[in-house]
Design an enzyme around this catalytic site. Structure first.
Site, mmCIF file in Angstrom:
data_model
loop_
_atom_site.group_PDB
_atom_site.id
_atom_site.type_symbol
_atom_site.label_atom_id
_atom_site.label_comp_id
_atom_site.label_asym_id
_atom_site.label_seq_id
_atom_site.Cartn_x
_atom_site.Cartn_y
_atom_site.Cartn_z
ATOM 1 C CE LYS A 136 4.366 -1.817 12.165
ATOM 2 N NZ LYS A 136 5.021 -3.275 12.919
ATOM 3 C CG ASP A 154 8.338 -3.371 16.622
ATOM 4 O OD1 ASP A 154 8.433 -2.499 17.719
ATOM 5 O OD2 ASP A 154 9.128 -2.914 15.738
#
Length: 231
Positions: A136, A154
């Site tokens: 991420k 997320d």
């Protein structure tokens, strides 16, 4: 003994209707959040990398409150590489998990200097290899600092992907793969920012505001308050 071919599991299928919903989702998000971008405040790739590492399990608001003093003290990797975790801790104390993050930042800065001359590399594997970074983080840095197409998954992006019937996956990497299949490559960066904003403002984890949601007319989970309990 099971053969290698029979041991392989078939790739998970996209949810029914996902391909027809995806263009509708993008059209509405374009209308609701035309200027969607990261809410983390940064001026350089290094500042973005640090802010993204700090944002794990913390709000962007708390990160943005701490980083001005942090970057005034340590404006680049060379400056931060000379700091210890104990030096960094007081500057990020109000951010969740600050002790571990301070250790990661000190180590991360040293590796940037040792391996990359103090610059944040525009290479996915190199960013993932840094302490405190992951897939991420790499996607956030490469898309926002260098303009690479990427979808950073997320909790908000994962939750909305499942609620909107775009993915059934709970693993962020698999959610990312599903979204990449459904949306044009050139819209990936916008998509993840817009989904994050919608998750923060409307499609909350426990009490989604379905009555105020522009996506409600085609959302499979509309009206199911608290569905997935924050997933």
């Amino acid at each position: 003994m099971t053969s290698s071919s029979s041991a392989r599991r078939p790739a998970a299928r996209l949810p029914a209707g996902a391909r027809s919903r995806a263009p509708q989702v993008l059209t509405v998000l374009d209308t609701l959040y035309p200027d969607a971008r990261t809410e983390l405040e940064f001026r350089t790739p290094f500042e973005l990398l640090v802010a993204t590492v700090l944002s794990a399990q913390a709000t962007d608001v708390s990160v943005n409150a701490a980083t001005p003093a942090l970057f005034a003290r340590y404006p680049d990797a060379h400056a931060m590489s000379a700091a210890s975790a104990e030096d960094i801790e007081p500057l990020i104390r109000r951010i969740g998990l600050y002790r571990g993050k301070a250790r990661n930042l000190a180590a991360l800065a040293r590796l940037l200097v040792e391996r990359h001359g103090g610059e944040v590399p525009d290479d996915f594997a190199a960013v993932v290899a840094l302490p405190g970074a992951g897939r991420k983080t790499a996607n956030v840095v490469l898309s926002n600092a260098y303009g690479y197409p990427a979808i950073a998954v997320d909790t908000h992006v994962g939750r909305l992907a499942r609620r909107l019937g775009l993915s059934t996956q709970t693993n962020p990497d698999k959610v990312e793969t599903d979204l990449q299949k459904l949306f044009p490559r050139g819209r990936w960066v916008f998509l993840h920012h817009a989904l994050i904003l919608h998750g923060r403002r409307v499609c909350h984890a426990r009490k989604p505001q379905c009555g105020a949601c522009g996506l409600a007319s085609f959302c499979p989970k509309v009206g199911v308050e608290g569905a997935e309990q924050g997933r």
